[in-house]
Design an enzyme around this catalytic site. Structure first.
Site, PDB file in Angstrom:
ATOM      1  N   LYS A  67       0.630  -1.101  -0.172  1.00 52.38           N
ATOM      2  CA  LYS A  67      -0.001   0.063   0.024  1.00 52.38           C
ATOM      3  C   LYS A  67       0.781   1.206  -0.178  1.00 52.38           C
ATOM      4  O   LYS A  67       2.195   1.416   0.251  1.00 52.38           O
ATOM      5  CB  LYS A  67      -1.037   0.061   1.169  1.00 52.38           C
ATOM      6  CG  LYS A  67      -1.877  -1.211   1.296  1.00 52.38           C
ATOM      7  CD  LYS A  67      -2.849  -0.894  -0.010  1.00 52.38           C
ATOM      8  CE  LYS A  67      -3.906  -2.021  -0.054  1.00 52.38           C
ATOM      9  NZ  LYS A  67      -3.628  -3.365  -0.408  1.00 52.38           N
TER      10      LYS A  67
HETATM   11  N1  T4K Z   1      -9.607  -4.171   1.132  1.00 54.80           N
HETATM   12  C1  T4K Z   1      -9.019  -3.793   0.198  1.00 54.80           C
HETATM   13  C2  T4K Z   1      -9.681  -2.962  -0.995  1.00 54.80           C
HETATM   14  C3  T4K Z   1      -7.788  -4.243  -0.021  1.00 54.80           C
HETATM   15  O1  T4K Z   1      -7.194  -3.972  -1.370  1.00 54.80           O
HETATM   16  C4  T4K Z   1      -7.090  -4.843   0.842  1.00 54.80           C
HETATM   17  C5  T4K Z   1      -5.639  -5.602   0.497  1.00 54.80           C
HETATM   18  C6  T4K Z   1      -7.684  -5.285   1.932  1.00 54.80           C
HETATM   19  C7  T4K Z   1      -9.016  -4.695   2.042  1.00 54.80           C
HETATM   20  C8  T4K Z   1      -7.116  -5.932   3.208  1.00 54.80           C
HETATM   21  O2  T4K Z   1      -6.019  -5.315   3.745  1.00 54.80           O
HETATM   22  P1  T4K Z   1      -4.933  -6.122   4.686  1.00 54.80           P
HETATM   23  O3  T4K Z   1      -5.570  -7.215   5.486  1.00 54.80           O
HETATM   24  O4  T4K Z   1      -3.996  -6.941   3.655  1.00 54.80           O
HETATM   25  O5  T4K Z   1      -4.220  -5.280   5.300  1.00 54.80           O
HETATM   26  C9  T4K Z   1      -1.981  -7.647  -2.053  1.00 54.80           C
HETATM   27  C10 T4K Z   1      -2.121  -7.722  -0.622  1.00 54.80           C
HETATM   28  O6  T4K Z   1      -1.714  -8.770   0.273  1.00 54.80           O
HETATM   29  C11 T4K Z   1      -3.222  -6.954  -0.284  1.00 54.80           C
HETATM   30  O7  T4K Z   1      -3.083  -6.442   1.065  1.00 54.80           O
HETATM   31  C12 T4K Z   1      -4.089  -5.934  -1.035  1.00 54.80           C
HETATM   32  N2  T4K Z   1      -5.309  -5.550  -0.484  1.00 54.80           N
HETATM   33  C13 T4K Z   1      -3.927  -6.605  -2.441  1.00 54.80           C
HETATM   34  C14 T4K Z   1      -4.921  -5.479  -3.461  1.00 54.80           C
HETATM   35  O8  T4K Z   1      -2.742  -6.937  -2.985  1.00 54.80           O
HETATM   36  P2  T4K Z   1      -1.383  -9.658  -3.518  1.00 54.80           P
HETATM   37  O9  T4K Z   1      -1.622 -11.052  -3.438  1.00 54.80           O
HETATM   38  O10 T4K Z   1      -1.551  -8.965  -4.756  1.00 54.80           O
HETATM   39  O11 T4K Z   1       0.313  -9.595  -3.016  1.00 54.80           O
HETATM   40  P3  T4K Z   1       1.695 -10.124  -3.494  1.00 54.80           P
HETATM   41  O12 T4K Z   1       2.129 -10.753  -2.347  1.00 54.80           O
HETATM   42  O13 T4K Z   1       1.533 -10.671  -4.772  1.00 54.80           O
HETATM   43  O14 T4K Z   1       2.166  -8.718  -3.664  1.00 54.80           O
HETATM   44  C15 T4K Z   1       2.284  -7.919  -4.713  1.00 54.80           C
HETATM   45  C16 T4K Z   1       3.560  -7.336  -5.205  1.00 54.80           C
HETATM   46  O15 T4K Z   1       4.169  -6.485  -4.355  1.00 54.80           O
HETATM   47  C17 T4K Z   1       4.407  -8.535  -5.573  1.00 54.80           C
HETATM   48  O16 T4K Z   1       4.550  -8.897  -6.845  1.00 54.80           O
HETATM   49  C18 T4K Z   1       5.838  -7.695  -5.323  1.00 54.80           C
HETATM   50  C19 T4K Z   1       5.592  -6.575  -4.143  1.00 54.80           C
HETATM   51  N3  T4K Z   1       5.935  -6.882  -2.730  1.00 54.80           N
HETATM   52  C20 T4K Z   1       5.015  -7.682  -1.908  1.00 54.80           C
HETATM   53  C21 T4K Z   1       5.240  -7.998  -0.741  1.00 54.80           C
HETATM   54  C22 T4K Z   1       4.404  -8.756   0.200  1.00 54.80           C
HETATM   55  C23 T4K Z   1       6.977  -6.445  -2.349  1.00 54.80           C
HETATM   56  O17 T4K Z   1       7.802  -5.904  -3.075  1.00 54.80           O
HETATM   57  N4  T4K Z   1       7.677  -6.885  -0.917  1.00 54.80           N
HETATM   58  C24 T4K Z   1       6.626  -7.669  -0.290  1.00 54.80           C
HETATM   59  O18 T4K Z   1       7.051  -7.628   1.056  1.00 54.80           O
HETATM   60  O19 T4K Z   1      -2.124  -8.999  -2.423  1.00 54.80           O
END
Ligand code: T4K
Length: 378
Positions: free
Chosen positions: A197
């Protein structure tokens, strides 16, 4: 139409993948100094000094009255619904991350999915009223990509039908309309501070509320419902934030404004370099609105663009560009939500089939943005 001129060098494939986002981390020496303080105090969680300071500084930074920080936004959403004692049906959007609807299910509520507007993908306020039944008690819109919903129209329909409004503002850190935080609208708003975020505390979130009685209720609910050593007033949850994360968050406040500025510059650059491509739409600017620029969605019209969204998505991947199709599939397309009515969501279905979020984060270089736009243009 004049297309952007591509130079041969622009198309040179980068060695490292370009990811959709990358978090900014606090200065390690400063974080180390905070850790030393925590080590010395031995107070590591349960509303410590850093926790209290972080809540106050966040409220000041965001221009809101009360902030209650959480271990993540999903637990904050669950708690927000519990705090307002929401029952029955809640009107929400299918065009979001699944946590929005999951929070309703965890509270034994029934999500009723409403279509979205075709330009920004936010809940279409004009379509809410038709979905209201005697069981409707609340609306849960999402400021998707941090673009403000039509908060005035939503407020009007909510007032008329005596409904609560809980904004899933996971994407909306620092967003303002007419110099007023978007978080000041609705009964409650929930931010996410996840690593992906605009503002991150590794994992984290917050509920924004407008009076001290609600703040106290939320604080109790995130601490198991405990009000004192011998009293539990509700089946609360553990939504607490530890001192290490609160200290990390405080340091993040130092760089957030400059990060947002950098993402604004990247957005402008993208818009200039992706203008005039037949079948590719970016989101138009909005007047009197301060955004955080943490997402850059584009929408592909297959016929006009000459390639489907998925073809472009995989082509970008082949070229080391890892955009994401946020928010595809729609929530109503997941098996868990198959039994809910999705017959009247034509706009949401269309934009979910067209969207790609391009990489955007403060550390993205001009050369990388140049490369991404050159690949798309070519
Ligand atoms: N409501 C809405 C509208 C939301 O979008 C979200 C979360 C929530 C509620 C719930 O919030 P939280 O409970 O999570 O606080 C991601 C996130 O995990 C998620 O928080 C987020 N929305 C959603 C839109 O996106 P993924 O599955 O796309 O994450 P991931 O691990 O594939 O990461 C995406 C990219 O970010 C990676 O390709 C590289 C980069 N990254 C990721 C992480 C975790 C990094 O560079 N470093 C890192 O540590 O879900």
């Amino acid at each position: 139409m004049t297309k952007v001129k591509i130079k041969k060098n622009d198309l040179k494939k980068p060695k490292n993948p370009i990811l959709v986002t990358q978090p900014t981390l606090p200065n390690l020496d400063e974080f180390h100094a905070s850790l030393k303080e925590i080590w010395a105090s031995k107070w590591i969680t349960n509303k410590g000094a850093f926790h209290q300071q972080f809540e106050l500084e966040l409220a000041k930074h965001l221009g809101v009255k009360y902030v209650s920080i959480f271990n993540n936004a999903t637990i904050a959403l669950l708690t927000a619904l519990q705090a307002l004692e929401i029952k029955g049906e809640v009107i929400t959007t299918p065009y979001s991350f699944v946590a929005t609807a999951n929070s309703l299910m965890w509270n034994n509520l029934t999500p009723v999915f409403c279509d979205v507007d075709p330009i920004y993908g936010n809940l279409d306020a004009a379509k809410i009223e038709n979905l209201i039944t005697p069981n409707t008690t609340a609306i849960m819109p999402v400021h998707v990509y941090g673009t403000p919903c039509d908060v005035i129209a939503i407020e009007q329909v909510a007032k008329k039908h005596k409904l609560k409004v809980i904004y899933d503002a996971a994407h909306a850190f620092g967003v303002e309309v007419n110099n007023n935080s978007i978080l000041n609208y609705g009964d409650l708003s929930v931010l996410s501070f996840h690593a992906t975020k605009a503002f991150n505390t590794v994992e984290g979130g917050a509920i924004i509320c407008h009076d001290d009685a609600t703040k106290e209720k939320i604080d109790n609910l995130k601490n198991f419902g405990i009000t004192d050593e011998i009293t539990v007033v509700a089946p609360g949850i553990n939504g607490k934030v530890n001192e290490l994360i609160a200290a990390y968050g405080l340091l993040q406040l130092k760089t957030i404004d400059s990060d947002i500025e950098k993402c604004k510059t990247i957005t402008t650059y993208y818009k200039e370099h992706l203008a005039n491509i037949e079948g590719l739409k970016c989101m138009p600017d909005i007047k009197n609105t301060k955004l955080n620029y943490s997402y850059f969605p584009i929408f592909i019209d297959e016929e006009k663009f000459g390639m489907s969204r998925d073809e472009l998505y995989f082509k970008l991947k082949e070229n080391n560009i890892f955009g994401r199709r946020y928010f595809y599939p729609l929530i109503t397309d997941f098996n868990t939500y198959k039994n809910f009515d999705s017959s009247n969501l034509p706009i949401a279905k269309k934009i979910a089939s067209q969207v790609i979020c391009l990489p955007i984060y403060a550390g993205l270089t001009t050369a990388e943005v140049n490369y991404i736009t050159a690949i798309i243009n070519s």
